[in-house]
Scaffold this active site. Structure first.
Site, short mmCIF file in Angstrom:
data_model
loop_
_atom_site.label_atom_id
_atom_site.label_comp_id
_atom_site.label_asym_id
_atom_site.label_seq_id
_atom_site.Cartn_x
_atom_site.Cartn_y
_atom_site.Cartn_z
N HIS A 1 0.85 -1.20 0.00
CA HIS A 1 0.00 0.00 0.00
C HIS A 1 0.88 1.25 0.00
CE1 HIS A 1 -3.42 2.53 1.70
NE2 HIS A 1 -2.36 3.26 1.98
N GLU A 2 1.83 1.28 0.92
CA GLU A 2 2.73 2.44 1.00
C GLU A 2 3.63 2.52 -0.23
OE1 GLU A 2 2.40 4.75 3.14
OE2 GLU A 2 0.89 3.69 4.32
#
Length: 416
Positions: A21-22
């Site tokens: 996600h990051e």
């Protein structure tokens, strides 16, 4: 050991998902020319890091997520070097910022879609025609799945040496027999059979007619006893009822297997179902808070209450322990889909909050320009801090509540 392995595997899968996600934020920001100074997996003290170019990559000691630092996410960031001002995120067009902020959720959706497609071609997906409600189950033909015993309590476990032998087995019934009458009453479906069983008493001798391989037959047996709630109130008071020692053999398979191309349609269908299910689940969250408190204070845990990462990992451990890998991957898919949707909610500090503000600024500037007024500029994030803190406080309290419930009174899918 299998349970512990499953817990670790699921927790690791969640950590990888959040890290990706990051990474989605980082890679899209870099692609647009924004400056990303840090990308770390975990929080707390730094265990290892290395600097490549202008970005420091590393691992921290608490493996509960990750983060990336994009310079100038808001105009109020006070740690922007004057040399980096042109590359501050807030200076970029709104569509670029939208892509960067939504990239995390898009990553979760991509993980869910890829995992669903792989599962479709390898193990199959849940059959949309498989009966799921009590009403649908009761309309199924009364084709039996024979049990070896009658479990006296209302628990989900296998037979043990001390359990009474199944009355159906004693009557020489077999898997796949279709019950056509019970104690003289015609049986048209599984619901009729359940009704007949509840009308009888434990210890009664009953006559049973059935069809096996197209040939009719009759037999008789003495009913056993188990504990069940009333048929018309599954959450009602549990009491002793008669038992035949059978289950239902469904007329449709619970999974559908696909080829590589047809799996695309199956993936799309399941994704649509998850979208509806996620929306419905999020609507029910406020009304489920009292049920979580009840579970913490000694009441029964509602299977429909929210779970935390701890609860999901425990369920993943149960799935591995019982060789139920389909459940393991469905948990992974559902959790990624939920996180993806949740992060897009228009609330700070979630990604969706930043996206909503960016588009609000754009719409406001457009309106002011049409009326010949000067651009009002950027939204003052400092004025929104009380709302942000309130969201953090409520979210933190809810997370603590679900974690506590998952520790003291967890949801279980299998008896351990």
């Amino acid at each position: 050991m299998a349970y512990l392995l499953g817990v670790v595997l699921f927790a690791l899968a969640i950590l990888v998902s959040v890290s990706l996600h990051e990474a989605g934020h980082m890679l899209t920001a870099k692609a647009f020319g924004m400056k990303v100074t840090r990308y770390f997996v975990g929080f707390g003290p730094t265990l290892w890091s290395v600097k490549r170019g202008e970005t420091e990559y590393g691992v921290k000691g608490i493996p509960l997520g990750g983060f990336c630092k994009i310079v100038g996410m808001t105009p109020h960031d006070d740690d922007v070097d004057p040399a980096d001002e042109p590359r501050a995120m807030w200076r970029y067009p709104v569509w670029k910022r939208t892509i960067v902020m939504s990239a995390g959720s898009i990553t979760h959706f991509a993980l869910a879609l890829v995992a669903t497609w792989i599962m479709a071609i390898s193990a199959g997906l849940p059959n949309p025609d498989f009966p799921t409600t009590d009403a649908e189950v009761r309309q199924e033909p009364a084709v039996i799945a024979l049990s070896d015993c009658v479990v006296p309590e209302i628990v989900n476990r296998a037979c043990t040496a001390g359990d009474p032998v199944s009355p159906a087995a004693q009557a020489n019934l077999r898997d796949g027999d279709r019950i056509t009458s019970f104690n003289g009453a015609p049986i048209n479906n599984y619901g009729d059979l359940l009704t007949g069983l509840r009308a009888a008493k434990p210890g009664d001798k009953v006559a049973i007619s059935y069809v096996r391989d197209g040939q009719p037959g009759t037999t008789s047996t003495v009913l056993g006893q188990t504990q069940r709630p009333p048929l018309d109130d599954p959450k009602g008071q549990v009491g002793p009822v008669s038992a035949l020692g059978i289950g239902l053999r469904y007329s449709t398979p619970n999974r559908v297997e696909y080829g590589p191309v047809s799996a695309l349609g199956g993936t799309a269908r399941l994704t649509g179902d998850m979208a509806v299910g996620t929306y419905e689940a999020m609507k029910r969250i406020p009304q489920k808070v009292p049920a979580l408190w009840t579970a913490i204070t000694g009441g029964e845990r509602d299977m429909d209450t929210p779970i935390s990462v701890v609860g999901a990992s425990r369920l993943g451990g149960e799935a591995v322990e019982n060789n139920a890998w389909l459940i393991f991957f469905m948990l992974f898919i559902s959790l990624n889909f939920f996180i993806g949707v949740f992060n897009l909610l228009p609330l700070l500090p979630l990604d969706g909050g930043h996206i909503a503000i960016a588009w609000f600024e754009r719409a406001r500037s457009w309106v002011f320009a049409r009326f010949g007024k000067p651009d009002p500029g950027r939204v003052d994030y400092l004025k929104l801090m009380p709302i942000t803190y309130a969201v953090i406080l409520i979210g933190g309290a809810f997370t603590l509540l679900t974690i506590t419930a998952d520790v003291v009174n967890p949801i279980t899918l299998f008896s351990r």
